[in-house]
Design a protein around this motif. Structure first.
Motif, PDB file in Angstrom:
ATOM      1  N   SER A  98      46.174  53.741  35.297  1.00  0.00           N
ATOM      2  CA  SER A  98      44.838  54.008  34.751  1.00  0.00           C
ATOM      3  C   SER A  98      43.755  53.181  35.431  1.00  0.00           C
ATOM      4  N   GLY A  99      44.152  52.154  36.201  1.00  0.00           N
ATOM      5  CA  GLY A  99      43.173  51.352  36.926  1.00  0.00           C
ATOM      6  C   GLY A  99      42.639  50.163  36.169  1.00  0.00           C
ATOM      7  N   ASN A 100      43.331  49.744  35.098  1.00  0.00           N
ATOM      8  CA  ASN A 100      42.829  48.607  34.325  1.00  0.00           C
ATOM      9  C   ASN A 100      43.875  47.518  34.119  1.00  0.00           C
ATOM     10  N   GLN A 101      44.725  47.334  35.134  1.00  0.00           N
ATOM     11  CA  GLN A 101      45.734  46.285  35.078  1.00  0.00           C
ATOM     12  C   GLN A 101      45.265  45.058  35.854  1.00  0.00           C
ATOM     13  N   ALA A 102      45.291  43.900  35.183  1.00  0.00           N
ATOM     14  CA  ALA A 102      44.924  42.659  35.859  1.00  0.00           C
ATOM     15  C   ALA A 102      45.981  42.290  36.905  1.00  0.00           C
ATOM     16  N   PHE A 103      45.587  41.494  37.905  1.00  0.00           N
ATOM     17  CA  PHE A 103      46.487  40.981  38.940  1.00  0.00           C
ATOM     18  C   PHE A 103      47.158  42.106  39.730  1.00  0.00           C
ATOM     19  N   PHE A 104      46.419  43.156  40.063  1.00  0.00           N
ATOM     20  CA  PHE A 104      47.052  44.337  40.643  1.00  0.00           C
ATOM     21  C   PHE A 104      46.260  44.837  41.845  1.00  0.00           C
TER      22      PHE A 104
END
Length: 336
Positions: free
Chosen positions: A45-51
Protein backbone atom coordinates in the motif's frame (compact mmCIF):
# COMPACT_ATOMS: atom_id res chain seq x y z
CA UNK A 1 13.19 -20.05 -10.67
CA UNK A 2 10.07 -17.92 -10.22
CA UNK A 3 9.68 -15.05 -7.79
CA UNK A 4 7.26 -12.20 -7.11
CA UNK A 5 8.58 -8.69 -6.55
CA UNK A 6 6.80 -5.56 -5.35
CA UNK A 7 8.19 -3.08 -7.89
CA UNK A 8 6.33 -0.06 -6.56
CA UNK A 9 3.40 0.50 -4.20
CA UNK A 10 0.41 -1.26 -5.70
CA UNK A 11 2.42 -3.21 -8.27
CA UNK A 12 3.57 -6.84 -8.14
CA UNK A 13 5.35 -8.65 -10.97
CA UNK A 14 5.96 -12.37 -11.44
CA UNK A 15 9.49 -12.88 -12.80
CA UNK A 16 12.18 -15.53 -13.24
CA UNK A 17 15.84 -15.59 -12.29
CA UNK A 18 18.62 -18.09 -11.61
CA UNK A 19 18.45 -20.04 -8.35
CA UNK A 20 20.66 -18.58 -5.58
CA UNK A 21 24.02 -20.13 -4.69
CA UNK A 22 24.76 -20.80 -1.05
CA UNK A 23 27.77 -19.11 0.53
CA UNK A 24 29.73 -20.22 3.57
CA UNK A 25 27.64 -20.09 6.78
CA UNK A 26 24.45 -19.92 4.73
CA UNK A 27 21.67 -22.41 4.02
CA UNK A 28 19.82 -22.89 0.75
CA UNK A 29 16.12 -23.29 1.46
CA UNK A 30 13.13 -24.45 -0.54
CA UNK A 31 10.12 -22.31 0.33
CA UNK A 32 6.92 -24.29 0.89
CA UNK A 33 4.62 -21.61 2.28
CA UNK A 34 4.70 -17.88 3.04
CA UNK A 35 2.41 -16.08 5.46
CA UNK A 36 1.17 -12.62 4.52
CA UNK A 37 1.41 -10.10 7.33
CA UNK A 38 0.64 -6.46 8.00
CA UNK A 39 4.13 -5.47 6.91
CA UNK A 40 3.50 -6.96 3.46
CA UNK A 41 0.11 -5.28 3.20
CA UNK A 42 1.55 -1.91 4.26
CA UNK A 43 4.50 -2.25 1.87
CA UNK A 44 2.15 -2.96 -1.03
CA UNK A 45 0.00 0.00 0.00
CA UNK A 46 3.04 2.30 0.25
CA UNK A 47 2.85 3.11 3.95
CA UNK A 48 5.43 0.82 5.51
CA UNK A 49 8.23 2.43 7.51
CA UNK A 50 11.87 1.41 6.86
CA UNK A 51 11.04 0.20 3.35
CA UNK A 52 12.41 0.69 -0.18
CA UNK A 53 11.37 -0.63 -3.61
CA UNK A 54 11.67 -2.88 -5.48
CA UNK A 55 11.48 -5.63 -2.83
CA UNK A 56 10.66 -9.33 -2.70
CA UNK A 57 8.31 -9.61 0.26
CA UNK A 58 7.83 -12.52 2.64
CA UNK A 59 9.29 -13.23 6.07
CA UNK A 60 6.80 -15.73 7.58
CA UNK A 61 8.32 -18.83 6.03
CA UNK A 62 7.79 -22.57 6.05
CA UNK A 63 10.85 -24.09 4.43
CA UNK A 64 13.00 -27.17 3.91
CA UNK A 65 16.79 -27.21 3.85
CA UNK A 66 18.28 -28.10 0.46
CA UNK A 67 21.93 -27.39 1.36
CA UNK A 68 23.71 -26.40 4.55
CA UNK A 69 27.20 -26.60 5.95
CA UNK A 70 28.30 -27.70 9.41
CA UNK A 71 26.39 -25.83 12.09
CA UNK A 72 26.01 -25.92 15.87
CA UNK A 73 22.27 -26.71 15.68
CA UNK A 74 22.75 -29.99 13.88
CA UNK A 75 20.52 -28.91 10.99
CA UNK A 76 20.95 -30.98 7.84
CA UNK A 77 19.57 -31.19 4.33
CA UNK A 78 15.97 -32.39 4.38
CA UNK A 79 15.13 -30.77 7.72
CA UNK A 80 12.12 -28.49 8.05
CA UNK A 81 13.12 -25.13 9.50
CA UNK A 82 11.55 -21.92 10.77
CA UNK A 83 13.39 -18.78 9.71
CA UNK A 84 13.94 -16.00 12.26
CA UNK A 85 14.00 -13.22 9.65
CA UNK A 86 16.08 -10.70 11.60
CA UNK A 87 19.67 -10.55 10.39
CA UNK A 88 21.68 -8.74 13.08
CA UNK A 89 25.29 -7.58 13.15
CA UNK A 90 26.29 -9.16 16.47
CA UNK A 91 28.61 -6.27 17.39
CA UNK A 92 26.45 -3.20 18.12
CA UNK A 93 25.35 -2.13 21.61
CA UNK A 94 21.97 -3.85 21.26
CA UNK A 95 23.47 -7.16 20.11
CA UNK A 96 26.13 -7.09 22.84
CA UNK A 97 23.33 -6.67 25.39
CA UNK A 98 21.36 -9.60 24.01
CA UNK A 99 18.79 -7.51 22.13
CA UNK A 100 19.61 -8.50 18.58
CA UNK A 101 15.92 -8.02 17.76
CA UNK A 102 16.59 -4.26 17.72
CA UNK A 103 20.13 -4.34 16.34
CA UNK A 104 21.22 -0.90 15.16
CA UNK A 105 22.14 -2.43 11.79
CA UNK A 106 19.25 -4.90 11.53
CA UNK A 107 18.19 -6.25 8.17
CA UNK A 108 14.78 -7.89 8.18
CA UNK A 109 14.18 -10.41 5.43
CA UNK A 110 11.36 -9.22 3.20
CA UNK A 111 11.69 -5.63 4.45
CA UNK A 112 15.26 -4.36 4.24
CA UNK A 113 16.50 -7.26 2.10
CA UNK A 114 14.67 -9.56 -0.29
CA UNK A 115 12.37 -12.11 1.29
CA UNK A 116 10.82 -15.49 0.71
CA UNK A 117 8.28 -14.88 -2.05
CA UNK A 118 10.49 -17.00 -4.30
CA UNK A 119 10.98 -20.69 -4.83
CA UNK A 120 14.42 -20.81 -3.16
CA UNK A 121 16.34 -18.46 -0.89
CA UNK A 122 19.68 -18.39 0.91
CA UNK A 123 19.83 -17.19 4.53
CA UNK A 124 22.42 -17.25 7.34
CA UNK A 125 22.41 -20.66 9.01
CA UNK A 126 22.29 -19.11 12.49
CA UNK A 127 18.76 -17.75 12.02
CA UNK A 128 17.21 -21.19 11.50
CA UNK A 129 15.28 -23.29 14.02
CA UNK A 130 14.48 -26.98 13.56
CA UNK A 131 10.77 -27.57 13.01
CA UNK A 132 10.44 -31.17 11.86
CA UNK A 133 7.42 -31.72 14.13
CA UNK A 134 5.43 -28.78 12.72
CA UNK A 135 3.15 -28.61 9.69
CA UNK A 136 3.76 -26.01 7.00
CA UNK A 137 0.76 -24.05 8.29
CA UNK A 138 2.20 -24.01 11.80
CA UNK A 139 5.67 -23.04 10.58
CA UNK A 140 4.25 -20.09 8.62
CA UNK A 141 2.67 -18.55 11.73
CA UNK A 142 5.54 -18.98 14.20
CA UNK A 143 7.08 -15.59 13.36
CA UNK A 144 3.96 -13.44 13.92
CA UNK A 145 3.21 -15.32 17.13
CA UNK A 146 6.80 -14.73 18.27
CA UNK A 147 6.15 -10.99 17.87
CA UNK A 148 3.36 -11.39 20.41
CA UNK A 149 5.46 -13.57 22.68
CA UNK A 150 8.16 -10.91 22.76
CA UNK A 151 5.64 -8.21 23.67
CA UNK A 152 4.24 -10.30 26.52
CA UNK A 153 7.72 -11.02 27.82
CA UNK A 154 8.62 -7.33 27.62
CA UNK A 155 5.56 -6.48 29.71
CA UNK A 156 6.27 -9.29 32.19
CA UNK A 157 2.65 -10.46 32.17
CA UNK A 158 1.79 -12.46 35.30
CA UNK A 159 -1.09 -14.86 36.05
CA UNK A 160 -4.26 -13.10 37.14
CA UNK A 161 -3.64 -9.79 35.38
CA UNK A 162 -6.38 -8.23 33.27
CA UNK A 163 -4.95 -6.86 30.05
CA UNK A 164 -6.34 -5.16 26.95
CA UNK A 165 -5.24 -5.86 23.39
CA UNK A 166 -6.19 -3.28 20.78
CA UNK A 167 -6.40 -4.72 17.29
CA UNK A 168 -7.74 -8.17 16.39
CA UNK A 169 -5.44 -8.70 13.45
CA UNK A 170 -2.94 -11.58 13.37
CA UNK A 171 -0.46 -9.97 15.79
CA UNK A 172 -3.19 -8.93 18.23
CA UNK A 173 -4.79 -12.36 18.14
CA UNK A 174 -1.41 -13.92 18.87
CA UNK A 175 -0.90 -11.62 21.86
CA UNK A 176 -4.33 -12.53 23.17
CA UNK A 177 -3.78 -16.28 23.04
CA UNK A 178 -0.26 -16.15 24.41
CA UNK A 179 -1.42 -13.86 27.23
CA UNK A 180 -4.08 -16.42 28.10
CA UNK A 181 -1.44 -19.14 28.15
CA UNK A 182 0.52 -16.91 30.57
CA UNK A 183 -2.55 -16.82 32.83
CA UNK A 184 -3.96 -13.36 32.06
CA UNK A 185 -7.56 -12.32 31.51
CA UNK A 186 -7.94 -10.63 28.14
CA UNK A 187 -10.13 -7.82 26.83
CA UNK A 188 -10.09 -7.60 23.02
CA UNK A 189 -10.75 -4.20 21.41
CA UNK A 190 -11.42 -3.55 17.73
CA UNK A 191 -13.81 -1.74 15.38
CA UNK A 192 -14.43 -4.88 13.32
CA UNK A 193 -17.23 -6.93 14.87
CA UNK A 194 -16.37 -10.01 12.82
CA UNK A 195 -12.85 -10.04 14.22
CA UNK A 196 -14.14 -9.42 17.73
CA UNK A 197 -16.40 -12.44 17.30
CA UNK A 198 -13.39 -14.51 16.23
CA UNK A 199 -11.45 -13.39 19.31
CA UNK A 200 -14.33 -14.45 21.52
CA UNK A 201 -15.33 -17.69 19.81
CA UNK A 202 -12.01 -19.11 18.60
CA UNK A 203 -9.42 -17.54 20.89
CA UNK A 204 -11.68 -17.53 23.92
CA UNK A 205 -10.94 -14.04 25.23
CA UNK A 206 -12.80 -13.08 28.38
CA UNK A 207 -14.35 -9.88 27.03
CA UNK A 208 -14.76 -8.02 23.75
CA UNK A 209 -15.21 -4.25 23.45
CA UNK A 210 -15.92 -2.29 20.28
CA UNK A 211 -13.45 0.57 19.87
CA UNK A 212 -14.84 4.08 20.10
CA UNK A 213 -15.70 6.84 22.51
CA UNK A 214 -17.36 4.51 25.02
CA UNK A 215 -14.61 1.88 25.11
CA UNK A 216 -12.87 3.24 28.21
CA UNK A 217 -16.09 3.33 30.26
CA UNK A 218 -16.91 -0.24 29.21
CA UNK A 219 -13.45 -1.41 30.27
CA UNK A 220 -13.89 0.44 33.56
CA UNK A 221 -17.15 -1.42 34.15
CA UNK A 222 -15.59 -4.79 33.31
CA UNK A 223 -12.68 -4.19 35.72
CA UNK A 224 -14.70 -2.56 38.54
CA UNK A 225 -12.95 0.73 37.87
CA UNK A 226 -9.41 -0.64 38.03
CA UNK A 227 -8.79 -0.67 34.25
CA UNK A 228 -6.04 -2.86 32.76
CA UNK A 229 -2.59 -3.39 34.22
CA UNK A 230 -1.19 -3.74 30.70
CA UNK A 231 -2.47 -2.46 27.37
CA UNK A 232 -1.04 -3.67 24.06
CA UNK A 233 -1.61 -1.82 20.81
CA UNK A 234 -1.41 -4.15 17.82
CA UNK A 235 -3.21 -1.83 15.41
CA UNK A 236 -0.61 0.84 14.58
CA UNK A 237 -3.54 3.23 14.21
CA UNK A 238 -2.86 6.76 15.47
CA UNK A 239 -6.26 7.20 17.12
CA UNK A 240 -6.10 3.79 18.76
CA UNK A 241 -2.58 4.43 20.01
CA UNK A 242 -3.55 7.74 21.54
CA UNK A 243 -6.59 6.21 23.27
CA UNK A 244 -4.72 3.30 24.86
CA UNK A 245 -3.61 5.08 28.07
CA UNK A 246 -7.31 5.62 28.88
CA UNK A 247 -7.67 1.84 29.19
CA UNK A 248 -4.65 1.47 31.51
CA UNK A 249 -4.68 1.31 35.30
CA UNK A 250 -2.55 3.47 37.57
CA UNK A 251 0.90 1.93 37.66
CA UNK A 252 0.23 0.10 34.39
CA UNK A 253 2.22 -0.64 31.25
CA UNK A 254 1.49 0.46 27.70
CA UNK A 255 3.18 -1.66 25.03
CA UNK A 256 3.42 -0.41 21.45
CA UNK A 257 3.59 -3.40 19.14
CA UNK A 258 1.93 -1.95 16.04
CA UNK A 259 3.96 0.63 14.15
CA UNK A 260 2.66 4.06 13.15
CA UNK A 261 4.63 6.27 10.75
CA UNK A 262 3.40 9.53 12.24
CA UNK A 263 3.63 11.46 15.50
CA UNK A 264 1.60 10.61 18.60
CA UNK A 265 0.25 13.08 21.14
CA UNK A 266 -0.43 12.42 24.83
CA UNK A 267 -1.56 14.67 27.66
CA UNK A 268 1.38 14.58 30.03
CA UNK A 269 -0.48 15.11 33.33
CA UNK A 270 -2.84 12.24 32.50
CA UNK A 271 -0.09 9.70 31.82
CA UNK A 272 2.17 11.09 34.56
CA UNK A 273 -0.55 10.67 37.19
CA UNK A 274 -0.70 6.97 36.32
CA UNK A 275 3.10 6.62 36.42
CA UNK A 276 2.69 4.95 33.06
CA UNK A 277 5.45 2.69 31.79
CA UNK A 278 5.67 3.16 28.03
CA UNK A 279 7.55 0.49 26.11
CA UNK A 280 7.95 -0.49 22.50
CA UNK A 281 8.24 -4.09 21.38
CA UNK A 282 10.10 -4.81 18.15
CA UNK A 283 10.55 -8.15 16.41
CA UNK A 284 11.45 -11.17 18.57
CA UNK A 285 14.37 -13.22 19.85
CA UNK A 286 15.30 -16.89 19.73
CA UNK A 287 13.73 -17.30 23.17
CA UNK A 288 10.40 -16.02 21.84
CA UNK A 289 10.47 -18.32 18.80
CA UNK A 290 11.26 -21.32 20.96
CA UNK A 291 8.44 -20.46 23.37
CA UNK A 292 5.94 -20.24 20.52
CA UNK A 293 7.04 -23.58 19.09
CA UNK A 294 6.59 -25.15 22.52
CA UNK A 295 2.97 -23.96 22.91
CA UNK A 296 1.84 -23.98 19.27
CA UNK A 297 -0.41 -26.99 19.85
CA UNK A 298 -2.63 -24.71 21.97
CA UNK A 299 -3.19 -22.26 19.09
CA UNK A 300 -6.14 -22.62 16.63
CA UNK A 301 -4.01 -22.67 13.48
CA UNK A 302 -6.76 -24.04 11.24
CA UNK A 303 -9.22 -21.20 11.90
CA UNK A 304 -6.45 -18.57 12.04
CA UNK A 305 -5.43 -19.18 8.41
CA UNK A 306 -8.53 -18.01 6.58
CA UNK A 307 -7.20 -17.67 3.02
CA UNK A 308 -4.64 -19.74 1.12
CA UNK A 309 -3.72 -19.62 -2.58
CA UNK A 310 -1.07 -21.07 -4.91
CA UNK A 311 2.02 -18.95 -5.55
CA UNK A 312 0.94 -18.23 -9.13
CA UNK A 313 -2.39 -16.79 -7.92
CA UNK A 314 -1.02 -14.47 -5.22
CA UNK A 315 -1.00 -11.29 -7.33
CA UNK A 316 -4.64 -11.63 -8.37
CA UNK A 317 -5.73 -12.22 -4.76
CA UNK A 318 -3.58 -9.72 -2.87
CA UNK A 319 -5.91 -6.71 -3.21
CA UNK A 320 -8.70 -8.66 -1.50
CA UNK A 321 -6.49 -9.27 1.53
CA UNK A 322 -6.46 -5.52 2.13
CA UNK A 323 -10.23 -5.54 2.70
CA UNK A 324 -11.55 -6.48 6.16
CA UNK A 325 -14.95 -7.31 4.64
CA UNK A 326 -13.42 -10.39 2.97
CA UNK A 327 -13.00 -11.91 6.45
CA UNK A 328 -9.26 -12.35 6.10
CA UNK A 329 -7.26 -12.89 9.25
CA UNK A 330 -4.16 -14.68 7.98
CA UNK A 331 -3.51 -15.39 4.30
CA UNK A 332 -0.82 -17.77 3.08
CA UNK A 333 0.80 -18.50 -0.27
CA UNK A 334 1.63 -22.09 -1.18
CA UNK A 335 4.56 -23.23 -3.29
CA UNK A 336 3.71 -26.93 -3.40
Amino acid sequence: MKYIVCEHPGEFQLKEKAAPIRKENEALLQINKVGICGTDLHAYSGNQAFFTYPRILGHELASVVLEIGKNDKGIKAGDKVVVMPYVSCGTCIACINGKNNCCTNIKVIGVHIDGGMQEQITVPSNILLLANDLSDDQMAIVEPLAIGAHAIRRANILPGETIAVVGCGPIGIGIMKLAQIAGAKVIAIDMNEQRLAYAKEKIGVDYIVKAGEHAASKISTITNGDLCTAVFDASGNKFALEACPDYMSHGGRFVLVGLSKGELTYTHPKIHAKEMTLMCSRNATTEDFEHVISVLDQFPTESFITHSVPFTEMISNFDNWLKPETGVIKATVNFN
